[in-house]
Write an enzyme that holds these catalytic residues in place. Structure first.
Site, PDB file in Angstrom:
ATOM      1  N   LYS A  80       0.862  -1.179   0.000  1.00 11.68           N
ATOM      2  CA  LYS A  80       0.000   0.000   0.000  1.00 11.68           C
ATOM      3  C   LYS A  80       0.897   1.226   0.000  1.00 11.68           C
ATOM      4  O   LYS A  80       2.053   1.167   0.438  1.00 11.68           O
ATOM      5  CB  LYS A  80      -0.870  -0.011   1.267  1.00 11.68           C
ATOM      6  CG  LYS A  80      -2.104   0.833   1.197  1.00 11.68           C
ATOM      7  CD  LYS A  80      -3.319   0.087   0.683  1.00 11.68           C
ATOM      8  CE  LYS A  80      -4.532   0.983   0.601  1.00 11.68           C
ATOM      9  NZ  LYS A  80      -5.744   0.294   0.204  1.00 11.68           N
ATOM     10  N   GLY A 177     -20.748   6.818   5.233  1.00 17.80           N
ATOM     11  CA  GLY A 177     -19.860   7.112   4.111  1.00 17.80           C
ATOM     12  C   GLY A 177     -20.535   6.846   2.788  1.00 17.80           C
ATOM     13  O   GLY A 177     -20.807   5.693   2.431  1.00 17.80           O
ATOM     14  N   GLY A 179     -19.407   7.632  -0.374  1.00 17.58           N
ATOM     15  CA  GLY A 179     -18.407   7.979  -1.381  1.00 17.58           C
ATOM     16  C   GLY A 179     -18.516   7.075  -2.585  1.00 17.58           C
ATOM     17  O   GLY A 179     -19.596   6.596  -2.938  1.00 17.58           O
ATOM     18  N   VAL A 181     -17.740   3.999  -3.167  1.00 19.79           N
ATOM     19  CA  VAL A 181     -18.323   2.667  -2.944  1.00 19.79           C
ATOM     20  C   VAL A 181     -19.691   2.788  -2.282  1.00 19.79           C
ATOM     21  O   VAL A 181     -20.665   2.154  -2.712  1.00 19.79           O
ATOM     22  CB  VAL A 181     -17.400   1.795  -2.060  1.00 19.79           C
ATOM     23  CG1 VAL A 181     -18.020   0.422  -1.850  1.00 19.79           C
ATOM     24  CG2 VAL A 181     -16.015   1.669  -2.670  1.00 19.79           C
TER      25      VAL A 181
HETATM   26  N1  LIG Z   1     -12.746   2.283  -3.662  1.00 22.94           N
HETATM   27  C1  LIG Z   1     -12.608   0.979  -3.536  1.00 22.94           C
HETATM   28  O1  LIG Z   1     -12.734   0.217  -4.503  1.00 22.94           O
HETATM   29  C2  LIG Z   1     -12.305   0.380  -2.179  1.00 22.94           C
HETATM   30  C3  LIG Z   1     -11.865  -0.957  -2.123  1.00 22.94           C
HETATM   31  C4  LIG Z   1     -11.645  -1.547  -0.884  1.00 22.94           C
HETATM   32  C5  LIG Z   1     -11.813  -0.791   0.266  1.00 22.94           C
HETATM   33  N2  LIG Z   1     -12.211   0.508   0.186  1.00 22.94           N
HETATM   34  C6  LIG Z   1     -12.363   1.242   1.435  1.00 22.94           C
HETATM   35  O2  LIG Z   1     -13.737   1.661   1.538  1.00 22.94           O
HETATM   36  C7  LIG Z   1     -13.793   2.939   2.166  1.00 22.94           C
HETATM   37  C8  LIG Z   1     -14.486   3.914   1.236  1.00 22.94           C
HETATM   38  O3  LIG Z   1     -13.782   3.990   0.019  1.00 22.94           O
HETATM   39  P1  LIG Z   1     -14.257   4.956  -1.159  1.00 22.94           P
HETATM   40  O4  LIG Z   1     -13.429   4.624  -2.334  1.00 22.94           O
HETATM   41  O5  LIG Z   1     -15.740   4.923  -1.272  1.00 22.94           O
HETATM   42  O6  LIG Z   1     -13.760   6.359  -0.585  1.00 22.94           O
HETATM   43  P2  LIG Z   1     -14.373   7.802  -0.832  1.00 22.94           P
HETATM   44  O7  LIG Z   1     -13.371   8.783  -0.387  1.00 22.94           O
HETATM   45  O8  LIG Z   1     -14.942   7.920  -2.202  1.00 22.94           O
HETATM   46  O9  LIG Z   1     -15.611   7.823   0.189  1.00 22.94           O
HETATM   47  C9  LIG Z   1     -15.495   7.973   1.551  1.00 22.94           C
HETATM   48  C10 LIG Z   1     -16.733   8.714   2.015  1.00 22.94           C
HETATM   49  O10 LIG Z   1     -16.723   8.770   3.433  1.00 22.94           O
HETATM   50  C11 LIG Z   1     -17.067  10.082   3.833  1.00 22.94           C
HETATM   51  N3  LIG Z   1     -16.532  10.329   5.164  1.00 22.94           N
HETATM   52  C12 LIG Z   1     -15.271  10.652   5.526  1.00 22.94           C
HETATM   53  N4  LIG Z   1     -15.184  10.779   6.860  1.00 22.94           N
HETATM   54  C13 LIG Z   1     -16.407  10.519   7.339  1.00 22.94           C
HETATM   55  C14 LIG Z   1     -16.960  10.484   8.651  1.00 22.94           C
HETATM   56  N5  LIG Z   1     -16.232  10.749   9.737  1.00 22.94           N
HETATM   57  N6  LIG Z   1     -18.261  10.149   8.796  1.00 22.94           N
HETATM   58  C15 LIG Z   1     -19.029   9.880   7.704  1.00 22.94           C
HETATM   59  N7  LIG Z   1     -18.561   9.911   6.445  1.00 22.94           N
HETATM   60  C16 LIG Z   1     -17.266  10.230   6.272  1.00 22.94           C
HETATM   61  C17 LIG Z   1     -16.516  10.981   2.750  1.00 22.94           C
HETATM   62  O11 LIG Z   1     -17.135  12.240   2.712  1.00 22.94           O
HETATM   63  C18 LIG Z   1     -16.812  10.140   1.501  1.00 22.94           C
HETATM   64  O12 LIG Z   1     -18.104  10.401   0.983  1.00 22.94           O
HETATM   65  C19 LIG Z   1     -12.334   3.280   2.522  1.00 22.94           C
HETATM   66  O13 LIG Z   1     -12.057   2.808   3.827  1.00 22.94           O
HETATM   67  C20 LIG Z   1     -11.533   2.503   1.509  1.00 22.94           C
HETATM   68  O14 LIG Z   1     -10.230   2.233   1.969  1.00 22.94           O
HETATM   69  C21 LIG Z   1     -12.464   1.105  -1.011  1.00 22.94           C
END
Ligand SMILES: NC(=O)c1ccc[n+]([C@@H]2O[C@H](COP(=O)([O-])OP(=O)(O)OC[C@H]3O[C@@H](n4cnc5c(N)ncnc54)[C@H](O)[C@@H]3O)[C@@H](O)[C@H]2O)c1
Length: 349
Positions: A80, A177, A179, A181
């Protein structure tokens, strides 16, 4: 600051600190284990409170990738990267190219990809100077829809194990969250007839989920104590902790966030409270599975990737069943299953 004695260090094969004065790049690249293949894992851009916080985060995340890739049956090791700083101020094409040059220096020991605050477009900028990035435009692309699919299937497997049916209609899910995903996931859950309670730091995302998925919005810290069947963490890690566990009324915790347990013993506490926990790296492997198919000899195929993502359902059922049989928490069983695979150098060896 001690490094080798940090519990998170866990025999990492390589940890690289790198910087580029011109672009402001400050990054840490961690390679945990390459028994099953070259280390692959995303890059996170985050304004860490300290360099030590960044180091601990990258070490935990890269170890998670070793376990995730192994359990998903991919010939990838675990690694990572984190870029330290405010992405809004620091992001530039030059910075991602500088990051790409740092990857070249690692000669294919580590392949990077998108993660929090990094987009496919950012990865393409790095790709203009390096081949050591995956999740490319025109190939596997954005991993988020596949992560959402895997998480959705994992939620269904957890419901099947806990409630005897994987039908989500009428169940209430609290999603933290919205975002990349989280929003895709909400769409699937809503289409299945689930009720959604949501929170996010971004009001536009909340408005979208309320309007399109009939979600009910709650405050950031209110999400833990809501009356729901399943808590779905999709923001950052460590939200299952001493503070939140006493608040949970849910029967299942199953979401895509990495490193959901603040400490391993919180997995034991969930078991004691009768909450079924879907281990994070088992349920959120959809994105990396999709990326894996960029390496397919016949070229990337979304159909093949989707079929492999569906295996997450059975992997989780196996974890839950083995946890019941051995009367152990699910996070321990997932670790044991992953370690068995890593020790033999791959699931199919
Ligand atoms: N993108 C992927 O394919 C993927 C794969 C495996 C794991 N993940 C994990 O899943 C999680 C989300 O990933 P993502 O790509 O959707 O990220 P992202 O940044 O697109 O979304 C994260 C969301 O969480 C919100 N957020 C941040 N702090 C917060 C809080 N304190 N309370 C509520 N909401 C909050 C943000 O505003 C955002 O909308 C992360 O932990 C990431 O490591 C993502």
């Amino acid at each position: 600051m001690s490094v080798f004695s940090q519990v998170e260090f866990d025999n990492h094969e390589q940890v690289v600190f790198c910087s580029d004065q011109e672009t402001g790049l400050k990054a840490i690249i961690a390679v945990h284990n390459t028994n099953c293949g070259p280390a692959v894992g995303g890059c996170r851009f985050w304004n860490y409170a300290s360099d030590e916080d960044a180091l601990i985060d990258v070490l935990r995340l890269s170890k998670g990738m070793t376990y995730k890739n192994a359990l998903a049956g991919l010939n990838f090791g675990g690694g990572k990267a984190v870029i330290i700083g405010d992405p809004k101020k620091l992001k530039s094409e030059a910075l991602f190219k500088a990051f790409g040059h740092k990857l070249n220096n690692m000669n294919g020991t580590y392949y990077s990809a998108e993660d929090v605050n990094i987009t496919t477009a950012d990865i393409m900028q790095a790709h203009s100077v390096t081949d050591y990035v995956v999740g490319l435009e025109g190939q596997s692309g954005n991993p988020a829809p596949f992560t959402a699919l895997g998480t959705y299937l994992g939620i269904k497997a957890a419901a099947k194990h806990k409630f005897g049916s994987d039908n989500l209609e009428g169940l209430t899910l609290s999603v933290q969250g919205l975002g990349s995903v989280g929003m895709y996931l909400c769409e699937r859950l809503h289409n299945d007839g689930a009720k959604l309670i949501v929170t996010d730091i971004n009001n536009d995302s909340i408005d979208y989920a309320v309007t399109h998925y009939a979600a009910t919005a709650v405050g950031l810290n209110d999400i833990y104590a809501v009356d729901a069947d399943i808590y779905v963490p999709c923001a950052l890690g460590a939200t299952v902790n001493d503070d939140t566990i006493p608040q949970f009324k849910v029967k299942i915790i199953a979401g895509c966030a990495n490193n959901q347990l603040a400490k391993p013993h919180h997995g034991d506490a969930l078991k004691d409270k009768g909450i079924l926990y879907a281990p994070d790296y088992a349920i959120n492997a959809g994105g990396i599975i999709n990326i894996f198919f960029e390496q397919d000899e016949d070229g990337y195929s979304a159909e093949k990737a989707t079929a492999k993502v569906h295996e997450i359902y059975d992997t989780l059922l196996e974890i839950f069943q083995r946890a019941d049989n051995e009367n152990r928490p699910t996070h321990e069983i997932a670790d044991i299953m992953a370690q068995e695979i890593i020790a033999k150098g791959g699931k199919y060896k």
